[in-house]
Design a protein around this motif. Structure first.
Motif, PDB file in Angstrom:
ATOM      1  N   ILE A  14     -20.357 -12.374 -19.154  1.00  0.00           N
ATOM      2  CA  ILE A  14     -21.130 -12.894 -18.031  1.00  0.00           C
ATOM      3  C   ILE A  14     -21.291 -14.399 -18.254  1.00  0.00           C
ATOM      4  CG2 ILE A  14     -23.338 -12.842 -16.819  1.00  0.00           C
ATOM      5  CD1 ILE A  14     -23.585  -9.897 -17.725  1.00  0.00           C
ATOM      6  N   PRO A  15     -20.810 -15.197 -17.317  1.00  0.00           N
ATOM      7  CA  PRO A  15     -20.848 -16.643 -17.511  1.00  0.00           C
ATOM      8  C   PRO A  15     -22.256 -17.216 -17.397  1.00  0.00           C
ATOM      9  CG  PRO A  15     -20.135 -16.166 -15.299  1.00  0.00           C
ATOM     10  CD  PRO A  15     -20.230 -14.838 -16.014  1.00  0.00           C
ATOM     11  N   SER A  16     -22.431 -18.385 -17.967  1.00  0.00           N
ATOM     12  CA  SER A  16     -23.681 -19.110 -17.805  1.00  0.00           C
ATOM     13  C   SER A  16     -23.800 -19.548 -16.348  1.00  0.00           C
ATOM     14  CB  SER A  16     -23.691 -20.350 -18.705  1.00  0.00           C
ATOM     15  OG  SER A  16     -22.708 -21.274 -18.241  1.00  0.00           O
ATOM     16  N   THR A  17     -24.979 -19.950 -15.961  1.00  0.00           N
ATOM     17  CA  THR A  17     -25.192 -20.444 -14.603  1.00  0.00           C
ATOM     18  C   THR A  17     -24.287 -21.637 -14.323  1.00  0.00           C
ATOM     19  OG1 THR A  17     -27.490 -19.706 -14.706  1.00  0.00           O
ATOM     20  CG2 THR A  17     -26.930 -21.287 -12.976  1.00  0.00           C
ATOM     21  N   ILE A  33     -17.134 -22.486 -11.241  1.00  0.00           N
ATOM     22  CA  ILE A  33     -16.119 -21.600 -10.666  1.00  0.00           C
ATOM     23  C   ILE A  33     -16.287 -21.524  -9.148  1.00  0.00           C
ATOM     24  CG2 ILE A  33     -15.329 -19.199 -10.549  1.00  0.00           C
ATOM     25  CD1 ILE A  33     -16.067 -19.053 -13.592  1.00  0.00           C
ATOM     26  N   ALA A  34     -17.513 -21.353  -8.696  1.00  0.00           N
ATOM     27  CA  ALA A  34     -17.780 -21.288  -7.258  1.00  0.00           C
ATOM     28  C   ALA A  34     -17.363 -22.580  -6.564  1.00  0.00           C
ATOM     29  CB  ALA A  34     -19.258 -20.998  -7.012  1.00  0.00           C
ATOM     30  N   LYS A  35     -17.675 -23.704  -7.167  1.00  0.00           N
ATOM     31  CA  LYS A  35     -17.303 -24.993  -6.580  1.00  0.00           C
ATOM     32  C   LYS A  35     -15.789 -25.132  -6.502  1.00  0.00           C
ATOM     33  CE  LYS A  35     -18.046 -29.954  -6.933  1.00  0.00           C
ATOM     34  NZ  LYS A  35     -18.724 -31.028  -7.633  1.00  0.00           N
ATOM     35  N   TYR A  36     -15.092 -24.737  -7.548  1.00  0.00           N
ATOM     36  CA  TYR A  36     -13.636 -24.831  -7.550  1.00  0.00           C
ATOM     37  C   TYR A  36     -13.037 -24.025  -6.397  1.00  0.00           C
ATOM     38  CZ  TYR A  36      -8.778 -24.278  -8.720  1.00  0.00           C
ATOM     39  OH  TYR A  36      -7.413 -24.257  -8.639  1.00  0.00           O
ATOM     40  N   PHE A  37     -13.550 -22.821  -6.193  1.00  0.00           N
ATOM     41  CA  PHE A  37     -13.013 -21.959  -5.144  1.00  0.00           C
ATOM     42  C   PHE A  37     -13.631 -22.244  -3.768  1.00  0.00           C
ATOM     43  CE2 PHE A  37     -11.999 -19.087  -8.826  1.00  0.00           C
ATOM     44  CZ  PHE A  37     -10.620 -19.142  -8.663  1.00  0.00           C
ATOM     45  N   GLU A  59      -4.759 -19.466 -16.989  1.00  0.00           N
ATOM     46  CA  GLU A  59      -4.653 -20.725 -17.732  1.00  0.00           C
ATOM     47  C   GLU A  59      -4.984 -21.915 -16.840  1.00  0.00           C
ATOM     48  OE1 GLU A  59      -4.249 -22.965 -21.071  1.00  0.00           O
ATOM     49  OE2 GLU A  59      -3.918 -20.796 -21.063  1.00  0.00           O
ATOM     50  N   ASP A  60      -4.464 -21.906 -15.610  1.00  0.00           N
ATOM     51  CA  ASP A  60      -4.748 -23.000 -14.667  1.00  0.00           C
ATOM     52  C   ASP A  60      -6.245 -23.123 -14.411  1.00  0.00           C
ATOM     53  OD1 ASP A  60      -2.009 -23.492 -14.356  1.00  0.00           O
ATOM     54  OD2 ASP A  60      -1.869 -22.228 -12.551  1.00  0.00           O
ATOM     55  N   LEU A  61      -6.884 -22.002 -14.120  1.00  0.00           N
ATOM     56  CA  LEU A  61      -8.317 -22.012 -13.843  1.00  0.00           C
ATOM     57  C   LEU A  61      -9.102 -22.460 -15.067  1.00  0.00           C
ATOM     58  CD1 LEU A  61     -10.715 -21.492 -11.985  1.00  0.00           C
ATOM     59  CD2 LEU A  61     -10.623 -19.072 -12.671  1.00  0.00           C
ATOM     60  N   ALA A  62      -8.711 -21.956 -16.224  1.00  0.00           N
ATOM     61  CA  ALA A  62      -9.398 -22.312 -17.466  1.00  0.00           C
ATOM     62  C   ALA A  62      -9.375 -23.820 -17.692  1.00  0.00           C
ATOM     63  CB  ALA A  62      -8.769 -21.577 -18.642  1.00  0.00           C
ATOM     64  N   LYS A  63      -8.224 -24.434 -17.480  1.00  0.00           N
ATOM     65  CA  LYS A  63      -8.104 -25.880 -17.680  1.00  0.00           C
ATOM     66  C   LYS A  63      -9.007 -26.658 -16.732  1.00  0.00           C
ATOM     67  CE  LYS A  63      -3.408 -25.915 -19.511  1.00  0.00           C
ATOM     68  NZ  LYS A  63      -1.999 -26.252 -19.240  1.00  0.00           N
ATOM     69  N   VAL A  64      -9.042 -26.238 -15.484  1.00  0.00           N
ATOM     70  CA  VAL A  64      -9.838 -26.947 -14.475  1.00  0.00           C
ATOM     71  C   VAL A  64     -11.328 -26.893 -14.791  1.00  0.00           C
ATOM     72  CG1 VAL A  64     -10.563 -26.907 -12.050  1.00  0.00           C
ATOM     73  CG2 VAL A  64      -8.162 -26.649 -12.633  1.00  0.00           C
ATOM     74  N   ILE A  65     -11.810 -25.726 -15.237  1.00  0.00           N
ATOM     75  CA  ILE A  65     -13.257 -25.608 -15.461  1.00  0.00           C
ATOM     76  C   ILE A  65     -13.669 -25.823 -16.915  1.00  0.00           C
ATOM     77  CG2 ILE A  65     -13.628 -24.188 -13.419  1.00  0.00           C
ATOM     78  CD1 ILE A  65     -13.837 -21.770 -15.260  1.00  0.00           C
ATOM     79  N   GLY A  66     -12.690 -26.018 -17.799  1.00  0.00           N
ATOM     80  CA  GLY A  66     -13.015 -26.385 -19.169  1.00  0.00           C
ATOM     81  C   GLY A  66     -13.367 -25.256 -20.106  1.00  0.00           C
ATOM     82  N   VAL A  67     -12.687 -24.112 -19.945  1.00  0.00           N
ATOM     83  CA  VAL A  67     -12.887 -22.985 -20.864  1.00  0.00           C
ATOM     84  C   VAL A  67     -11.508 -22.491 -21.305  1.00  0.00           C
ATOM     85  CG1 VAL A  67     -15.089 -22.275 -19.836  1.00  0.00           C
ATOM     86  CG2 VAL A  67     -12.957 -21.261 -18.997  1.00  0.00           C
ATOM     87  N   SER A  68     -11.492 -21.481 -22.164  1.00  0.00           N
ATOM     88  CA  SER A  68     -10.220 -20.917 -22.612  1.00  0.00           C
ATOM     89  C   SER A  68      -9.727 -19.863 -21.622  1.00  0.00           C
ATOM     90  CB  SER A  68     -10.380 -20.273 -23.995  1.00  0.00           C
ATOM     91  OG  SER A  68     -11.183 -19.110 -23.892  1.00  0.00           O
ATOM     92  N   ARG A  69      -8.445 -19.585 -21.699  1.00  0.00           N
ATOM     93  CA  ARG A  69      -7.882 -18.522 -20.866  1.00  0.00           C
ATOM     94  C   ARG A  69      -8.520 -17.179 -21.212  1.00  0.00           C
ATOM     95  NH1 ARG A  69      -5.253 -14.297 -21.293  1.00  0.00           N
ATOM     96  NH2 ARG A  69      -4.804 -14.634 -23.480  1.00  0.00           N
ATOM     97  N   GLN A  70      -8.864 -17.010 -22.491  1.00  0.00           N
ATOM     98  CA  GLN A  70      -9.511 -15.766 -22.927  1.00  0.00           C
ATOM     99  C   GLN A  70     -10.866 -15.576 -22.252  1.00  0.00           C
ATOM    100  OE1 GLN A  70      -8.020 -17.966 -24.941  1.00  0.00           O
ATOM    101  NE2 GLN A  70      -6.504 -16.858 -26.137  1.00  0.00           N
ATOM    102  N   THR A  71     -11.572 -16.668 -22.002  1.00  0.00           N
ATOM    103  CA  THR A  71     -12.865 -16.585 -21.313  1.00  0.00           C
ATOM    104  C   THR A  71     -12.664 -16.094 -19.886  1.00  0.00           C
ATOM    105  OG1 THR A  71     -13.829 -18.320 -22.673  1.00  0.00           O
ATOM    106  CG2 THR A  71     -14.895 -17.893 -20.559  1.00  0.00           C
ATOM    107  N   ILE A  72     -11.655 -16.634 -19.210  1.00  0.00           N
ATOM    108  CA  ILE A  72     -11.360 -16.185 -17.843  1.00  0.00           C
ATOM    109  C   ILE A  72     -10.983 -14.708 -17.856  1.00  0.00           C
ATOM    110  CG2 ILE A  72      -9.870 -16.483 -15.827  1.00  0.00           C
ATOM    111  CD1 ILE A  72     -11.794 -18.861 -16.365  1.00  0.00           C
ATOM    112  N   ASN A  73     -10.148 -14.315 -18.810  1.00  0.00           N
ATOM    113  CA  ASN A  73      -9.736 -12.919 -18.943  1.00  0.00           C
ATOM    114  C   ASN A  73     -10.946 -12.013 -19.149  1.00  0.00           C
ATOM    115  OD1 ASN A  73      -8.852 -10.510 -20.768  1.00  0.00           O
ATOM    116  ND2 ASN A  73      -7.012 -11.173 -19.677  1.00  0.00           N
ATOM    117  N   ALA A  74     -11.857 -12.423 -20.026  1.00  0.00           N
ATOM    118  CA  ALA A  74     -13.047 -11.611 -20.315  1.00  0.00           C
ATOM    119  C   ALA A  74     -13.949 -11.502 -19.087  1.00  0.00           C
ATOM    120  CB  ALA A  74     -13.817 -12.209 -21.493  1.00  0.00           C
ATOM    121  N   MET A  75     -14.081 -12.583 -18.332  1.00  0.00           N
ATOM    122  CA  MET A  75     -14.887 -12.516 -17.107  1.00  0.00           C
ATOM    123  C   MET A  75     -14.263 -11.568 -16.101  1.00  0.00           C
ATOM    124  SD  MET A  75     -16.470 -16.263 -16.290  1.00  0.00           S
ATOM    125  CE  MET A  75     -15.017 -17.249 -16.616  1.00  0.00           C
ATOM    126  N   GLU A  76     -12.947 -11.654 -15.929  1.00  0.00           N
ATOM    127  CA  GLU A  76     -12.264 -10.778 -14.977  1.00  0.00           C
ATOM    128  C   GLU A  76     -12.382  -9.316 -15.375  1.00  0.00           C
ATOM    129  OE1 GLU A  76      -8.244 -12.082 -14.356  1.00  0.00           O
ATOM    130  OE2 GLU A  76      -8.893 -13.891 -13.289  1.00  0.00           O
TER     131      GLU A  76
END
Length: 66
Positions: free
Chosen positions: A39-42, A48-52, A17-34
């Motif tokens: 597969i995320p857009s460029t 995500i790379a910039k955040y980390f 949820e924290d990551l989703a809020k920062v990058i502007g997607v849903s928690r479900q999107t983060i879950n699906a990527m994990e």
């Protein structure tokens, strides 16, 4: 394609949820990527790379069948 998002989150001790809020997607999107079900857009991969503070290649690993 696989990724290290879950590992990166653990290092920073943040939730999906924290990551989703920062990058502007849903928690479900983060879950699906994990789960390697999405597969995320460029642009999303870059956010995500910039955040980390990592290279995109350090988070998203392209698997080839050579």
């Amino acid at each position: 394609m696989t990724n290290t998002i879950k590992v990166q989150r653990a290092v920073r001790n943040i939730t999906q949820e924290d990551l989703a809020k920062v990058i502007g997607v849903s928690r479900q999107t983060i879950n699906a990527m994990e789960a390697n079900k999405y597969i995320p857009s460029t642009l999303l991969a870059l956010k995500i790379a910039k955040y980390f503070e990592k290279k995109v290649e350090d988070i998203f690993i392209l698997e080839t069948n050579d």
